[in-house]
Structure formats: structure tokens, C-alpha cells
Write an enzyme that holds these catalytic residues in place. Structure first.
Site: not given
Ligand code: AMP
Ligand code: MG
Length: 490
Positions: A85, A87-88, A108, A120, A178, A247-248, A257
Site C-alpha cells: 500500500g 506507505g508514503r 509522494k 517514516d 498496479r 507492486d511497481n 516507481d
Molecule cells: P518502493 O520501493 O518505493 O516501491 O516502496 C515499496 C513499499 O514500501 C511501498 O508500499 C511504499 O509505500 C513503502 N515505502 C517505501 N518507503 C517508505 C517510507 N519512507 N515510509 C513508508 N513507507 C515506505
Molecule cells: Mg513501489
């Protein structure tokens, strides 16, 4: 400021969590993408004003926005995670642009959400600038991609290995659906949600396929086609995504992403950049195979909606997946023919492409530079020397290939100058080279100097045009400046 027209927010509550951005100390717009803002029909001057900074930094909710974090799951490096989901990221809502297209507008790095797990919720300035540069370059190169509307610094620090300036990227996407969005519901046995989502996604992204009687199967077929075309384009420009997790992988067929992604300098089919991709799962030439793997996960998620009668669903899905390879090869050949200046189709074309790539790999020749020089040589054989110079160990290594290529060009009707011009529209002079991105990020993050970033973004708006005063940005890195690894963009 933006005219929202939201549809995802009308879907059932279990598709997302309604949550706003967490305000930041001092939002400052370090870059606003004005042409994109205009395409979105936004009030550009207001976006550029302090009120705009408040919206783009997450401190104010613009009128019409319905902020939310989307639910999704995903296979990460082959391992299924049932809940990821946003997360940020906070989806503000959807905007229908001047071109009639509907797009998501998302912040983002906008703070924690119910999907943040240990994170975070924030983004560091470096990865935000990287996503901005690379995404916008991809768009200018003609590769389907999410876009960057703005980069905002927050005036706050984020803590990674060290304290770093925080930032928020405003991302614009055909949607944020996605493969993992479907997996989220499939993993919960929520067939009804998968059905709703398939119908929604088909209508939103592939409206001309609505009405076949089987939305899920139609959607699968269209996503397979879109992903096959997308990966073919990646290979054409030398792009390595780096984290092709499900997810990407966007249902729209856009690149999404940008984390540890990079463009090849020297041609190397086994190239990986991600510091955590140990097995080469997401290596340059493995990308078509991984796209198919990801699409197979989409097919699995859709099965119960495709059919519940006997093995109808499996047969339907397998049939569609079975066409991926041919579709990819066709798209890839189209891309490579254009790079070689070939408008006609000849049976030996794949061998001609393979023969060239084998030589480029064996001699570690710069991929982009080679093809750009090939454009010039297409009009003027006396420029072959410039190509041979890219094979310093063995200048004769290319000779037999060049001869075969010239014989092949004899099948083409158009005058050499027109051919060279067409090739220059298929072979960029400028790509976002890793060492230049790192340099631009370094200047912004360490010294607050955004000029190298600005210059890079500007030059990459016209990647197919020679810009002699910026020729240094077209050059490959000196060996000691080659970037071997990029890190996950968190
Ligand atoms: P990503 O690697 O950016 O595609 O993220 C993979 C997953 O990790 C997704 O669910 C993001 O929302 C979560 N995520 C990545 N970085 C953070 C962060 N700093 N805080 C919270 N969730 C994160
Ligand atoms: Mg992602």
C-alpha cells in the site's frame, strides 16, 4: 488550483484509507513543471505561488481533493507481501487534462499512512530529484511513464544512513493501479473486489475493449500488450528499471516507481544497478521475462473473475500470456529497426540486430553514443571512422557488420539524408546518464545548488536534438566515473 474529478474515491472503502498529508515545516517549490501543469488545466501561477507550495508540500488540501492512500500488495523480488500500500504517498485525486485524459495527482513523501509499516512516510531530496529527472526524460524520449509535476523541499530532515533534506514529489500518472492492487484483493479471497477493480481499470485505461463480455480477460490481454510494448521501449533506450516488483508494475502500461533505475552507458545485457538485486533478477535483458512473470501474477489474481467454469479461466489466461513473447519481439524489432534506419521488414533483421548487440557487448561500447553516431554514418559513410573509434581495442571489429548493414540499407528507398533524420528521431543524443544525475543530486543536496539539476532537466526535454553547448551531457562517463550501483529510492 486543480480541477478534480475523482472516480477511485467512489469505489468501495476497502480499496483505500482516507488520510491526508502530514504538514511540513517550510515547503518550497524547487521545480514546477509548467507545461505539465498547463496540460492538466491547472492554475499555473497559483501553483507557483506560496499557496501552491502549501498544496504541493501537503500543508493544504486543495478544493475538490479527496486525499487517500491506496491499498495494494505485491511480489517483491519474488516473495509475496500481502499488504504494502501507499506507505508514503497520498493520492489527492484525479484531473482530466486539456487533452481529455484522466490522471492521478499524488504527493509522494507526504507522511505516514496506515500502510507505512516501519517507514517514516517521507522521501529524501535525492530520490525525488532522480524520479523527476528520469521520469521527465522518459516522457520526452516517448516512453510511457508517470510524470513529475513538482519537487518541493520540506525544510525538514529525513534520516536514512545520515540526515538528509526531505522533499515531496508531485507525481502524475494515468493511474496508480498496479498488478499488486489486484493481488491485494485476490490474496484475501475478495473476488467481488477483483471484479469491481477489473471493470474499473478496463473502463479507465482501455475503454475501447469494454463490452467484450469478459472484462477481466479483456483487461489481461490489454495489460499484456501494454507491458510488452513498454519493455521493448525500455530496451530501445537502454533503461534498467531495477525493481520490477508486481507492486511497481502499472496496469496502464506506464513506467512507474523510479528507484534504483538507470540507463546503460556501455552495452551490457547482464547489467543490474540495484544494490539489492544480487541474482540479476532485474538485469537489463531479463526485463521481458520478468514482465511476463509479473503478468502471470496478474492473471492468477484475475482467474476467479475470468471464469468459474471448468478450466476455462486457466485456458483463457494461459492463451493470453502465451502471446506475450511474440508481441514483445514484434515491438522490440520495431524499435530496433527504427534505430537502425530500417523502414522495411526483412527476415534477417533480427540477426542483424543480434550481431550488432553482441559486438557492442564484447567491446563495452556506449549504447547511446553508438546509435547516435550511426545516424550520421547512415548519411555519410566517411563517418564510419567515428564508429570504429568506439572499438579502440579492435577497430576492425565492426567492419563486417557495417558492410551487412549497408547492404541491408540498399533495400530502403528513402534518400540517405531523410534516413539519417529519421534515425535521429529514434536515437537520442541525450539520456539521463547516471554520473550526471548523481552530480546534480550531489550539488542540490550538499550545496543547495539546483543549477546542475535544472540544466539536466532542460536538456533532457529535447533528447533527440543536438545541443552543442551541452555536449558534455551527451558524453559517457570516464571509466573512473562510471556508476555501478544505485540504491533503493527510499
Ligand atoms: P518502493 O520501493 O518505493 O516501491 O516502496 C515499496 C513499499 O514500501 C511501498 O508500499 C511504499 O509505500 C513503502 N515505502 C517505501 N518507503 C517508505 C517510507 N519512507 N515510509 C513508508 N513507507 C515506505
Ligand atoms: Mg513501489
Amino acid at each position: 488550483m486543480l480541477h478534480f474529478d475523482n472516480t477511485y474515491a467512489r469505489l468501495p472503502e476497502r480499496f483505500y484509507a482516507r488520510v491526508g498529508a502530514t504538514p511540513v515545516d517550510a515547503p518550497r517549490v524547487v521545480r514546477l513543471n509548467r507545461p505539465l501543469a498547463e496540460l492538466l488545466g491547472a492554475d499555473v501561477e497559483r501553483l507557483a505561488s506560496p499557496a501552491g507550495a502549501d498544496v504541493l508540500g501537503g500543508n493544504a488540501v486543495p478544493e475538490g481533493a479527496e486525499p487517500m492512500a491506496l491499498a495494494y500488495a505485491g511480489h517483491q523480488f519474488g516473495h509475496f507481501v500481502p499488504q504494502l500500500g501507499d506507505g508514503r504517498a497520498i493520492l489527492l485525486g484525479e484531473v482530466v487534462g486539456r487533452d481529455g485524459r484522466r490522471r492521478d495527482v499524488q504527493l509522494k513523501g507526504a507522511g505516514r499512512t496506515p500502510f507505512s509499516r516501519g517507514g517514516d512516510g517521507r522521501a529524501a531530496l535525492g530520490p525525488v530529484l532522480r524520479e523527476y529527472v528520469v521520469g521527465e526524460a522518459m516522457a520526452a524520449l516517448g516512453v510511457p511513464t508517470t510524470r513529475a509535476l513538482a519537487a518541493v523541499t520540506t525544510g525538514e530532515r529525513v534520516f536514512r544512513d545520515e540526515p538528509l533534506p526531505g522533499a515531496v514529489l508531485t507525481r502524475v500518472a494515468a493511474s496508480h493501479l498496479r498488478v499488486g492492487t489486484f493481488q491485494f484483493f485476490a490474496a484475501r479471497g475478495d473476488t467481488e473486489a477483483v471484479r469491481i477493480l477489473a471493470t474499473y481499470a478496463l473502463a479507465r485505461h482501455y475503454p475501447d475493449s469494454v463490452g467484450s463480455g469478459n472484462d477481466a480477460l479483456a483487461l489481461l490481454e490489454r495489460v499484456i500488450g501494454a507491458q510488452a510494448d513498454l519493455v521493448a521501449r525500455w530496451l530501445g533506450v537502454g533503461f534498467v528499471h531495477g525493481v520490477m516488483n508486481t507492486d511497481n508494475t502499472a496496469i496502464s502500461g506506464e513506467t512507474i516507481d523510479y528507484g534504483p533505475c538507470a540507463f546503460l552507458d556501455e552495452y551490457d545485457p547482464a547489467k543490474t544497478f540495484s544494490s539489492i538485486d544480487h541474482g540479476g533478477r532485474y538485469a537489463f535483458s531479463n526485463q521481458p521475462r520478468i514482465a511476463l512473470w509479473n503478468l502471470s501474477r496478474l492473471a492468477e489474481a484475475l482467474l476467479p473473475v475470468i471464469s468459474t467454469v471448468g478450466d476455462e479461466a486457466v485456458r483463457g489466461a494461459t492463451g493470453r500470456l502465451g502471446r506475450f513473447q511474440a508481441r514483445f519481439e514484434e515491438a522490440y524489432l520495431r524499435v530496433m529497426r527504427a534505430k537502425l534506419g530500417l523502414a522495411q521488414e526483412q527476415p534477417d533483421d533480427p540477426a542483424l540486430v543480434e550481431g550488432l548487440l553482441a559486438r557492442l557487448a564484447a567491446h563495452e561500447v556506449d549504447y547511446t553514443l553508438f546509435f547516435r553516431r550511426l545516424c550520421a554514418a547512415a548519411a555519410d559513410p566517411s563517418l564510419d571512422a567515428g564508429l570504429a573509434a568506439l572499438f579502440p581495442r579492435e577497430p576492425e571489429a565492426l567492419r563486417s557488420w557495417i558492410e551487412a548493414w549497408r547492404r541491408r540499407l540498399d533495400f530502403e528507398g528513402d534518400p540517405p539524408e531523410a534516413r539519417a533524420a529519421a534515425m535521429r528521431r529514434a536515437n537520442p543524443a541525450f539520456i539521463p546518464r547516471n554520473h550526471r544525475i548523481e552530480e546534480a543530486i550531489e550539488a542540490a543536496v550538499r550545496r543547495g545548488d539546483f543549477q546542475p539539476f535544472e540544466t539536466l532537466v532542460e536538456v533532457l526535454e529535447r533528447p533527440y536534438v543536438d545541443q552543442p553547448d551541452r555536449a558534455y551531457l551527451a558524453e559517457p562517463p570516464a571509466p573512473e566515473r562510471r556508476v555501478y550501483q544505485t540504491f533503493c529510492g527510499t
